[in-house]
Design an enzyme around this catalytic site. Structure first.
Site, PDB file in Angstrom:
ATOM      1  N   ASP A 548      55.471  32.298  44.555  1.00 12.70           N
ATOM      2  CA  ASP A 548      54.314  32.191  44.813  1.00 12.70           C
ATOM      3  C   ASP A 548      53.416  33.216  44.100  1.00 12.70           C
ATOM      4  O   ASP A 548      53.834  34.223  43.476  1.00 12.70           O
ATOM      5  CB  ASP A 548      53.903  32.240  46.535  1.00 12.70           C
ATOM      6  CG  ASP A 548      54.447  33.553  47.043  1.00 12.70           C
ATOM      7  OD1 ASP A 548      54.159  34.823  46.539  1.00 12.70           O
ATOM      8  OD2 ASP A 548      55.481  33.619  47.789  1.00 12.70           O
ATOM      9  N   GLU A 628      81.378  26.012  23.586  1.00 11.45           N
ATOM     10  CA  GLU A 628      80.225  26.588  24.307  1.00 11.45           C
ATOM     11  C   GLU A 628      79.852  27.836  24.182  1.00 11.45           C
ATOM     12  O   GLU A 628      78.666  28.136  23.717  1.00 11.45           O
ATOM     13  CB  GLU A 628      80.434  26.365  25.985  1.00 11.45           C
ATOM     14  CG  GLU A 628      80.537  24.760  26.182  1.00 11.45           C
ATOM     15  CD  GLU A 628      80.557  24.688  27.745  1.00 11.45           C
ATOM     16  OE1 GLU A 628      80.551  25.480  28.560  1.00 11.45           O
ATOM     17  OE2 GLU A 628      80.497  23.622  28.116  1.00 11.45           O
TER      18      GLU A 628
END
Ligand code: DGJ
Length: 767
Positions: A548, A628
């Site tokens: 927030d 990867e």
């Protein structure tokens, strides 16, 4: 930009570069009305929009129908119990329980700049509330003083604007000037009554963001009709479930266009946010602290302060709305010195080891990570007390020497020798029932006497409304930071508040607890940053339950979600980006199959999705497949080379997989439009002869752009049976293309064989 008072007509004009809000003082008693809010209007006498100067309906002319006036007027600060039967912004009560009130105009003050907000936090202290600041740009503030004459209350409504923003910042300060205690049962930060004409005289839609753990901030859209639509948190944090946010929009509004009235709250605790339509089709939109689990006994002479609400109006759809929020938060809220800095690429050991690690394992990960260009190791949960799982030790912030012989000092020294930065995880607000701290101080947990305590993840919440508890917590965290070379802290919170009770509050003040708890968090983080100004702080709450604007005042980045599945993240991140700048969004590449969903995803897709946030890895780099690992140096390099576009640019949404299943795509474009990044993620396979053209956004129509495919493995046979670069060669424009063509005609994207795939294209303007 500016604030103007038209004295003869008693009108306030609050102007941003592209919007106007007009407030009017109506009738002899002085009722504050909202005459208009929307696209820029003239500084005209807009009282006609409220029934005119001779409005026969106002109470001084029609006292027999006083209630009818209040139930219809577009009131800026509606109170309960005097005839407005819609949802009020303020509810107050005297000692005898009378709960009606009416606030009327007294005076105003307009001043340059914007004051910090400091709020009383008990024990005679004040705490600085997170709030926007002017920064480098100029600001103006209007403060309107209202009076509740019977109760002896004053309400100061504050409105601030910045020269470079289309947001209006609102908050309310209530002062008790009487000799008696008054109880505040509800005090919102903003109420906005909007004429239905703002939505073309059709019922508007409301967009909110909702979810749960690992499914945060999914976009919900529904029609507003008579009655109210509301989202809220009563959990003591802003929550996984809802965001303190709503966007009212005219039907048909999409990412690219349409009128939007959006609001959010600079606050990290309980909130309520909603909108409804009344019997006369006026839309009332509101946001503030939730009235549930809240009362405030405002004693004579005391002040209560609401958090700050952010109001945004735009005609440019959700992209336009996001630009206003992003610029406001970057320019006027996030204080961290890291805001515009290239953040270190980190590797976090949570999904790599969970609780099962020791110094050797962490150093193995760090060594391998270092080889791949990763710059920081973050040691997550499990390094303290006897915490081998999540059942114990929160509160006992002493190093577990069995796992970390030589302590944190040795680990951080070894990392430093390796050239790696070091970060550490804390969950400072919590206490495990099985902890030395709880055995010594059971009363330090928030609890309600006589009730079986509500355990969540087998833990309780510390009562950080009490200064001795706060001081203990602070010293634990600061002590560790003082003892070693620590560049970064991940501040986690893994449960919600319940059993609200504090031994530090008397019966009359117990209703303050949730509010004071949030101030306690702010107080702790403020102290931490004052002592360690170079600390990179990342907030987190079981993933993204405290994502927030309040937390952004303290940390430039927040862990977005515990769901690291790149496909799921497309929707979670798209929702997050509606409000928050991409630079605030912690996004990591994790292992496949994903630990939460089991989904198998190509590494480059996982990378592309994480590259639109604050980038890192969350996997055991010593265990992943070699190909990867070999891709990591290129990803790290891309992050650093495109980082400033993502961090500082404007964000445009091209497609949402939540709308159309096939693909998701977005762009970041630098403010000068000279550089841009397009990320396209295919989410469903289709025949390779199927063409896919997408239209770009946000470019300068007159600039010519050269296009470069990045982050693509040439060997990758998933592209049309050829390498991706070959496929791109066929589809790519021959030379630079104008922004006008790319936006209006579009760009062909290679269709990818298989389900998931990514295409990242960097655009650079030709001089
Ligand atoms: C929740 C966080 O979101 C995770 O990343 C991890 O830090 C765990 N808590 C640790 O308990």
């Amino acid at each position: 930009m500016g604030i103007f008072y038209d004295e003869s007509n008693r009108l306030f004009f609050i102007e941003t570069p592209n919007t106007t809000m007009c407030l009017a003082v109506v009738d002899d008693e002085g009722f504050l009305n909202n005459a208009y809010y929307g696209a820029k209007a003239g500084r005209d006498d807009l009282t006609y929009l409220l029934g005119g100067k001779d409005n026969p309906a106002v109470p001084s002319r029609n006292d027999r129908d006083r209630g009818c006036y209040f139930d219809k007027a577009r009131l800026e600060f509606p109170s309960g119990g005097t005839g407005d039967y819609r949802s009020p912004a303020v509810c107050v009560r005297d000692a005898q329980g009378h709960d009606s009130s009416l606030f009327t105009y007294v005076s105003y003050r307009i001043y340059d700049g914007k004051d910090e907000i400091h709020t009383p936090a008990g024990e005679g202290r004040t705490v600085r509330m997170p709030a926007t600041f002017a920064g480098e740009s100029s600001a103006q503030t209007l403060e309107i003083e209202l009076d509740e004459k019977v109760l002896g209350l004053k309400a100061f409504l504050s409105y601030s604007v910045f020269e470079d923003s289309d947001a209006i910042l609102k908050s309310v300060r209530m002062v008790n000037v009487s000799d008696n205690t008054v109880i505040i049962d509800k005090l919102l930060s903003s109420n906005l009554d909007i004429d239905l004409a703002a939505f073309g005289n059709h019922e508007p839609d409301i967009v909110t963001l909702s979810g749960s753990w690992a499914r945060e901030r999914r976009m919900d859209r529904r029609r507003i009709s008579r009655g109210t639509t509301e989202v809220y948190s009563t959990r003591g944090e802003s929550s996984h479930q809802f965001q303190p946010f709503s966007a009212l929009c005219e039907q048909g509004t999409d990412d690219s266009g349409g009128k939007v009235y959006a609001q959010t709250l600079i606050w990290s605790g309980n909130f309520v946010c909603g909108a409804g339509m009344d019997q006369f089709e006026t839309v009332r939109s509101y946001i503030g602290i939730s009235p549930e689990h809240f009362t405030w006994d405002l004693k004579p002479g005391e002040t209560f302060q609401t958090p700050e609400a952010v109001l945004v109006f735009t005609e440019d759809g959700f992209d336009g709305m996001s630009h206003i929020f992003h610029d406001l938060f970057r320019g006027h809220l996030i204080r961290s010195p890291y805001l515009y800095k290239d953040r270190p690429v980190l590797i976090n050991n949570w999904e790599a080891t969970y609780f099962n690690f020791n110094t050797d394992k962490l150093l193995d990960i760090a060594r391998e990570a270092k080889k791949c260009g990763i710059e920081m190791l973050v040691m997550d949960d499990g390094w303290f007390g006897k915490r081998d799982d999540d059942n114990s030790s929160l509160g006992d912030w002493f190093v577990n020497e069995k796992k970390l012989p030589g302590g944190i000092g040795r680990l951080s020294d070894e990392l430093e020798k390796m050239g790696m930065k070091f970060g550490i995880w804390f969950e400072p607000e919590m206490i495990s029932p099985d902890s030395d701290l709880y055995r010594a101080h059971p009363d330090w947990a928030i609890s309600s006497p006589g009730r079986i305590p509500t355990r969540i993840r087998n833990q309780y919440v510390l009562d950080i409304t009490r200064s001795e508890v706060r001081d203990y917590v602070y010293e634990c965290v600061a002590g560790i930071l003082r003892s070693a070379k620590i560049s970064y802290v991940k501040w986690d919170m893994n449960r919600q508040l319940a059993d609200l009770g504090s031994t530090g509050l008397d019966a009359a003040s117990m209703g303050r607890l949730s509010y004071l708890y949030t101030l306690g968090v702010y107080d702790l983080q403020e102290r931490l940053l004052a002592e360690f100004p170079d600390l990179l702080l990342e907030n987190c709450s079981g993933g993204g339950a405290r994502y927030d604007a309040g937390m952004l005042f303290f940390s430039p980045q927040i862990w977005c979600s515990d769901d690291t599945d790149a496909y799921e993240r497309l929707t979670i991140q798209a929702g997050t980006e509606m409000i928050y700048p991409l630079s605030t969004m912690g996004a990591h590449v994790s292992a496949s199959p994903n630990h939460i969903s089991g989904r198998v995803m190509p590494f480059d897709v996982r990378g592309a999705v994480a590259l639109s946030g604050t980038f890192g890895y969350e996997l055991d780099i010593t265990m992943i497949p070699g190909d990867e690992r070999e891709s990591i140096p290129e990803q790290v390099e891309i992050y650093h080379s495109i980082g400033s576009i993502v961090r500082e640019g404007d964000y445009y949404r091209i497609a949402r997989v939540s709308d159309m299943e096939l693909y998701d795509a977005w762009m970041s474009v630098t403010k000068d439009k000279e550089r841009a990044l397009l990320t396209y993620v295919q989410c469903k396979g289709s025949p390779q002869n199927n063409k896919r053209t997408i239209r770009l956004k946000g470019l300068d129509p007159d600039m010519k752009y050269s296009l470069k495919l990045i982050g693509s493995d040439d060997e990758n046979s998933r592209f049309c049976s050829r390498g991706k670069k070959d496929a791109w060669k066929v589809l790519a424009p021959d030379g630079p293309v104008s922004g006008r063509s790319l936006m209006n005609a579009g760009l062909m994207i290679p269709v990818i064989w298989g389900e998931y795939g990514q295409v990242m294209i960097e655009l650079t303007s030709e001089a």
